[in-house]
Design an enzyme around this catalytic site. Structure first.
Site, PDB file in Angstrom:
ATOM      1  N   CYS A 167      91.789 -82.154 -60.509  1.00 11.43           N
ATOM      2  CA  CYS A 167      92.335 -83.345 -61.134  1.00 11.43           C
ATOM      3  C   CYS A 167      93.190 -82.868 -62.286  1.00 11.43           C
ATOM      4  O   CYS A 167      92.678 -82.493 -63.330  1.00 11.43           O
ATOM      5  CB  CYS A 167      91.220 -84.241 -61.636  1.00 11.43           C
ATOM      6  SG  CYS A 167      90.439 -85.114 -60.292  1.00 11.43           S
ATOM      7  N   ALA A 171      92.914 -61.732 -59.529  1.00 13.16           N
ATOM      8  CA  ALA A 171      93.143 -62.364 -60.835  1.00 13.16           C
ATOM      9  C   ALA A 171      91.821 -62.807 -61.448  1.00 13.16           C
ATOM     10  O   ALA A 171      91.639 -62.742 -62.666  1.00 13.16           O
ATOM     11  CB  ALA A 171      94.084 -63.558 -60.676  1.00 13.16           C
TER      12      ALA A 171
HETATM   13  N1  PLP Z   1      94.456 -68.509 -61.267  1.00 13.04           N
HETATM   14  C1  PLP Z   1      95.243 -69.332 -60.579  1.00 13.04           C
HETATM   15  C2  PLP Z   1      96.207 -70.220 -61.315  1.00 13.04           C
HETATM   16  C3  PLP Z   1      95.185 -69.352 -59.185  1.00 13.04           C
HETATM   17  O1  PLP Z   1      95.990 -70.178 -58.502  1.00 13.04           O
HETATM   18  C4  PLP Z   1      94.259 -68.502 -58.528  1.00 13.04           C
HETATM   19  C5  PLP Z   1      94.133 -68.542 -57.069  1.00 13.04           C
HETATM   20  O2  PLP Z   1      94.291 -69.581 -56.440  1.00 13.04           O
HETATM   21  C6  PLP Z   1      93.473 -67.647 -59.299  1.00 13.04           C
HETATM   22  C7  PLP Z   1      93.597 -67.675 -60.674  1.00 13.04           C
HETATM   23  C8  PLP Z   1      92.514 -66.681 -58.681  1.00 13.04           C
HETATM   24  O3  PLP Z   1      93.236 -65.660 -58.042  1.00 13.04           O
HETATM   25  P1  PLP Z   1      92.504 -64.535 -57.182  1.00 13.04           P
HETATM   26  O4  PLP Z   1      92.351 -65.111 -55.816  1.00 13.04           O
HETATM   27  O5  PLP Z   1      93.429 -63.367 -57.172  1.00 13.04           O
HETATM   28  O6  PLP Z   1      91.221 -64.228 -57.836  1.00 13.04           O
END
Ligand code: PLP
Length: 370
Positions: free
Chosen positions: A331, A72
């Site tokens: 936070c 992500a």
């Molecule tokens: N966005 C959110 C809300 C997440 O919880 C995470 C991972 O904890 C990420 C992005 C990043 O994901 P990735 O580990 O696939 O890069």
């Protein structure tokens, strides 16, 4: 030794069914999908199935694009950097359209990526957190389509599980041509995510939060939205992301998405009731607060502050007793910032594999801390 895993927002166990689907593509069907010989062709059926799964379970339109990335974080960065490249190339010399709206409680994958854009003259407007969410009125106050390049928002918060009112915001935004990107990493597979119904332009997500493999992410791009790739090279992923396809990972992600979609009802009834059972107990701890308690929240997540029990100690003590939870690093509200503890609270995140007996054992263990 039996371990209890309640840190599923950090990462999840690969579903054995996902592993079984991936395994032939790690062992036997190892050809490069771009190759025209037998070994290349052996990968195509699995990849086609995965593609159908992405389009079906996120309700992606035929003209839209779904790019498989490495995580992500890569998907989010691709969207943000693409906006940056457009901004730098902009013919608009005074660059008055130079702002991105986000929240003050994004995951670092988004927050740090946006922070970097400031170096190039992009202004980041952070919506304040009120009652563990954002307010539509606050959004309306700062949204000016003449100045805004992008709206980039987390969908379900990784610490509290609070779900943001994306559909309502998208309605306001789409009276203009400003694109909206959502970080749906904690939302897909936990709530019904329908990109067309949400009416968003970009969505980032990840396989390892939904019992899929690590190292695989996804980026949805609505038709007519152009992305400058982060990775230039081959023509894979329609030119949106170069690099040899991660065949087994893609197939695992598709399967994980389908299995999550099939268990959505179970997740939002049975797992929700396990969460509520644990919450009932946590609320009996002196002065405890569950953040986002009365907000719309994903069914598996509890973020609790317990002023009488140090959160780091609770994480340590449970770990000594083979129970894995996490201490809150983000936070997520002003309230959290006011606590005097080093880490403001602890997060319990369940999965569809969590059992009642695991929750009961966790409760018994916390009782010993009192
Ligand atoms: N966005 C959110 C809300 C997440 O919880 C995470 C991972 O904890 C990420 C992005 C990043 O994901 P990735 O580990 O696939 O890069």
């Amino acid at each position: 030794m039996n371990y209890i895993y309640l840190d599923n927002n950090a990462s999840t166990m690969i579903d054995p069914k996902v592993f079984d689907k991936m395994s032939p593509y790690l062992k036997d069907h190892y050809g490069n999908p771009n190759s025209t010989h037998y070994f290349g062709e052996m990968t195509h059926e699995g990849l086609n199935v995965a593609s159908d799964q992405f389009y079906k379970y996120l309700n992606i339109g035929e003209e839209d694009t779904f790019v498989v990335t490495s995580c992500a974080t890569e998907s989010i960065n691709t969207v943000h950097k693409s906006i940056l490249f457009d901004f730098l190339n902009s013919k608009n010399k005074n660059k008055s359209k130079n702002k991105i709206i986000t929240t003050s409680f994004e995951h670092p994958a988004s927050a740090k990526s946006l922070e970097y854009l400031k170096n190039f003259g992009i202004e980041i407007i952070e919506l304040p957190i009120k009652n563990d969410s954002i307010s539509i009125d606050d959004f309306k106050e700062v949204f000016n389509s003449e100045e805004i390049l992008l709206v980039s928002l987390i969908y379900a918060h990784n610490e509290t599980g609070v779900i943001l009112p994306i559909k309502d915001l998208a309605k306001i935004i789409h009276n203009s041509d400003v694109p909206i990107h959502i970080d749906a990493t904690q939302a897909i597979g936990k709530i019904d995510v329908d990109v067309q119904d949400l009416n968003i332009d970009f969505l980032s997500c990840s396989a390892h939060k939904i019992h899929g493999p690590k190292g695989v992410g996804g980026l949805y791009i609505k038709q007519n939205r152009i992305i400058t790739p982060l990775l230039h090279g081959g023509t894979q992923m329609g030119g949106f992301r170069a690099g040899t396809l991660n065949t087994a990972g893609i197939i695992g992600f598709g399967e994980a998405l389908e299995l999550a979609a099939e268990s959505l009802n179970f997740f939002n009834t049975e797992i929700l009731s396990l969460r509520q059972h644990l919450e009932e107990f946590l609320l009996t701890l002196p002065d405890s607060t569950i953040h986002g308690y009365s907000s719309d929240r994903i069914a598996n997540t509890i973020f609790v502050t317990t002023p009488t029990i140090d959160s780091d100690y609770m994480v340590w003590y449970l770990n000594k007793n083979n129970i894995s939870i996490s201490s809150g690093s983000a936070c997520s509200s002003q309230q959290l910032k006011k606590t005097t503890q080093k880490t403001p609270g602890v997060r319990f995140s369940l999965s569809r594999f969590t059992t009642k007996s695991e929750i009961d054992k966790t409760i018994e263990c916390i009782k010993k801390l009192l």
